[in-house]
Design an enzyme around this catalytic site. Structure first.
Site, PDB file in Angstrom:
ATOM      1  N   GLU A   1     -11.997  81.709   0.691  1.00  0.00           N
ATOM      2  CA  GLU A   1     -10.691  82.101   1.230  1.00  0.00           C
ATOM      3  C   GLU A   1      -9.485  81.572   0.457  1.00  0.00           C
ATOM      4  O   GLU A   1      -8.697  80.771   0.965  1.00  0.00           O
ATOM      5  CB  GLU A   1     -10.572  81.659   2.688  1.00  0.00           C
ATOM      6  CG  GLU A   1     -11.597  82.282   3.599  1.00  0.00           C
ATOM      7  CD  GLU A   1     -11.384  81.908   5.057  1.00  0.00           C
ATOM      8  OE1 GLU A   1     -10.562  81.019   5.333  1.00  0.00           O
ATOM      9  OE2 GLU A   1     -12.026  82.502   5.921  1.00  0.00           O
TER      10      GLU A   1
ATOM     11  N   GLU B   1     -18.774  84.707   7.100  1.00  0.00           N
ATOM     12  CA  GLU B   1     -18.380  84.027   8.341  1.00  0.00           C
ATOM     13  C   GLU B   1     -17.983  85.075   9.363  1.00  0.00           C
ATOM     14  O   GLU B   1     -17.337  86.070   9.013  1.00  0.00           O
ATOM     15  CB  GLU B   1     -17.155  83.116   8.159  1.00  0.00           C
ATOM     16  CG  GLU B   1     -17.429  81.847   7.427  1.00  0.00           C
ATOM     17  CD  GLU B   1     -16.195  80.949   7.274  1.00  0.00           C
ATOM     18  OE1 GLU B   1     -15.292  80.998   8.149  1.00  0.00           O
ATOM     19  OE2 GLU B   1     -16.136  80.226   6.277  1.00  0.00           O
TER      20      GLU B   1
HETATM   21  C1  BG6 Z   1     -12.255  80.087   8.240  1.00  0.00           C
HETATM   22  C2  BG6 Z   1     -12.720  78.884   7.455  1.00  0.00           C
HETATM   23  O1  BG6 Z   1     -11.003  80.448   7.763  1.00  0.00           O
HETATM   24  O2  BG6 Z   1     -12.031  79.929   9.591  1.00  0.00           O
HETATM   25  C3  BG6 Z   1     -13.503  77.868   8.275  1.00  0.00           C
HETATM   26  O3  BG6 Z   1     -13.454  79.264   6.333  1.00  0.00           O
HETATM   27  C4  BG6 Z   1     -12.815  77.676   9.619  1.00  0.00           C
HETATM   28  O4  BG6 Z   1     -13.626  76.691   7.543  1.00  0.00           O
HETATM   29  C5  BG6 Z   1     -12.815  79.016  10.329  1.00  0.00           C
HETATM   30  O5  BG6 Z   1     -13.378  76.683  10.422  1.00  0.00           O
HETATM   31  C6  BG6 Z   1     -12.266  78.949  11.737  1.00  0.00           C
HETATM   32  O6  BG6 Z   1     -10.970  78.432  11.730  1.00  0.00           O
HETATM   33  P1  BG6 Z   1     -10.483  77.474  12.876  1.00  0.00           P
HETATM   34  O7  BG6 Z   1      -9.037  77.254  12.626  1.00  0.00           O
HETATM   35  O8  BG6 Z   1     -10.762  78.166  14.146  1.00  0.00           O
HETATM   36  O9  BG6 Z   1     -11.322  76.245  12.699  1.00  0.00           O
END
Ligand code: BG6
Length: 469
Positions: free
Chosen positions: A163, A374
């Site tokens: 990202e 993800e």
């Molecule tokens: C993604 C990242 O942007 O979002 C992760 O790659 C992150 O590392 C995930 O944990 C969720 O974001 P947040 O702010 O809900 O922890």
């Protein structure tokens, strides 16, 4: 329809969010070790010093992953654990840890999918200008090559960066991630360009080694849609997609930056310092990139921003993903819509937006190989009679897996799905309350692990190759 046999069902984590052991076995200090300790920067001052102690408990964690039937584990390597000052000697203890982790996965038949950079930069490099300094590019290539040489006999799937838009924009536009700088588009565009050069050079080095695995990059995937069909909102969504999708996918997949953005940033004086050699190198490297990883959580609903309207500083929620933010150039604004569903942290839940976005990507880039690296629900999970009944997560993942299945039916080249996250972990700015995992971590009881309802559910999904979805 079941998912094809070569489709990987996985789950993911990132070093800083799970490992802990921040100063053990020769690990150097990272930018996050420093930044998270500046008062007011993170939710209730949480940091990754201990995180969920994966560094010491990886065997227990991987055993649970194996019990779940996980086919692949996406994790990241901490750069300062391998080279403490970012550019000097290699730390044998750092290599040893990841060798053990990789071997433990392989003993259970779990495919390791490794991210080289999930935001924890050696602090020494951060202080020398971080990603705005081209010396960081050289240091990254050295670090990446050390990882390929040490682990490449067993690791066949590599992601260079996680990202780029997030760590560069939060670092140089919103001041919410290290180095904590606000409103500096010039440095923001420079950092993104340097990352793309670093990616391309790492791809080149990897291919030279002839290890016959695959290498790509992961982008956050938040396709923008206009809230209605008014021409100004359609233009705003087009603008958003040029700046937040094309700027990040074109240099990697087409080897050139989108003209629409280049023209505008030139006019504003935000054009990076980029040499003709670098630009032609991006062009040369693009066809060598094997895949793109997509981190999908939500789409963006966009309207044209009225420049005369008051727009004070964005809230913490908006900075960390909830709608309600004016773009850094003042052209558009993301909004919350009455007829949409949202998580407790205000992120839209939209499997339809996911599928529409995948179609949009196919139309723009053709038959590129994709992994969903993800996708998941951040929630405060309900506990009933001691059991973690995360039904909302099951529904969320099921709906998104349906979208993936439909994408495959339509000929979109999707080769794997990694839920975020395998285990509850530290959210960069939202602490431990925002949970994502299949495995619960009891913060009140020595970080004890416990299987959630979603653990059993995902196990069945994998066993049945998604036949019931
Ligand atoms: C993604 C990242 O942007 O979002 C992760 O790659 C992150 O590392 C995930 O944990 C969720 O974001 P947040 O702010 O809900 O922890």
């Amino acid at each position: 329809m079941r998912f094809p046999h070569d489709f990987l069902f996985g789950a993911a984590s990132a070093a800083y969010q799970v490992e802990g052991a921040w100063n053990e076995d020769g690990k150097g200090v990272s930018n996050w070790d420093v930044f998270s300790k500046i008062p007011g920067k993170t939710f209730e001052g949480t940091n990754g010093d201990v995180a969920v102690d994966h560094y010491h408990r990886y065997k227990e964690d991987i055993k649970l992953m194996a019990e779940m039937g996980l086919e692949s584990y996406r994790f990241s390597v901490s750069w300062p654990r391998i080279i403490s000052d970012g550019n000097g000697e290699i730390n044998p203890k750092g290599l040893e840890f990841y060798n053990h982790l990789i071997n433990e996965c392989l003993d259970y038949g779990i495919v390791p999918f490794v991210t080289l950079y999930h935001w924890d930069l050696p602090q020494v490099l951060e202080e020398a200008g971080g990603w705005t300094n081209k010396k960081t590019v050289d240091a990254f290539v050295k670090y990446a090559t050390a990882c390929f040489k040490a682990f490449g006999d067993r690791v066949k799937h590599w992601i260079t960066f996680n990202e780029t838009i997030v760590f560069c924009s939060l670092g140089y536009l919103d001041g919410a991630h290290p180095p904590g700088i606000s409103n500096d588009p010039k440095r923001y565009f420079q950092a993104t360009h340097n990352v793309f050069v670093a990616h391309a050079r790492a791809v080149e080095e990897y291919k030279k080694l002839k290890q016959y695995g695959e290498i790509g990059i992961t982008h956050v995937f938040s396709p923008a849609f206009p809230v209605d069909d008014k021409p100004e909102n359609e233009e705003a969504a087009y603008h958003a997609n040029q700046y937040s999708l094309a700027w990040f996918y074109d240099p990697v997949l087409k080897g050139a930056y989108p003209e629409y953005v280049v023209r505008r940033i030139r006019e504003k004086g935000w054009e990076p310092d980029w040499t003709p050699e670098e630009l032609s190198f991006l062009k040369w490297a693009a066809p060598k990139n094997d895949f793109i990883g997509l981190n999908y959580y939500q789409p963006q609903r966009v309207i044209k921003h009225d420049p005369d309207a008051e727009s004070g500083p964005a809230s913490r929620e908006a900075v960390t993903g909830a709608p309600g933010k004016v773009s850094f150039d003042g052209v558009y604004k993301t909004v919350r819509m009455e007829d949409k569903k949202y998580t407790k942290w205000g992120w839209e839940i939209s499997p339809e937006g996911f599928l529409d976005g995948l179609r949009m990507l196919k139309a723009a880039y053709g038959d590129i190989k994709l992994y969903i690296t993800e996708n998941g629900l951040g929630d405060q999970d309900p506990i009933e009679n001691g059991e973690i009944v995360d039904v909302a997560r099951i529904q969320y993942i099921e709906e998104h897996l349906k979208a993936v299945k439909q994408g495959i039916r339509e000929g979109i080249h999707l080769k794997g799905y990694y839920a975020w996250s395998v285990i509850d972990l530290l959210s960069w700015l939202n602490g431990f309350k925002k949970q994502y995992g299949f495995i619960y971590v009891d913060q009140q009881n020595h970080l004890a692990r416990k299987k959630k309802l979603s653990f059993t559910w995902y196990k069945q999904v994998i066993a049945n190759r998604g036949g019931d979805i």
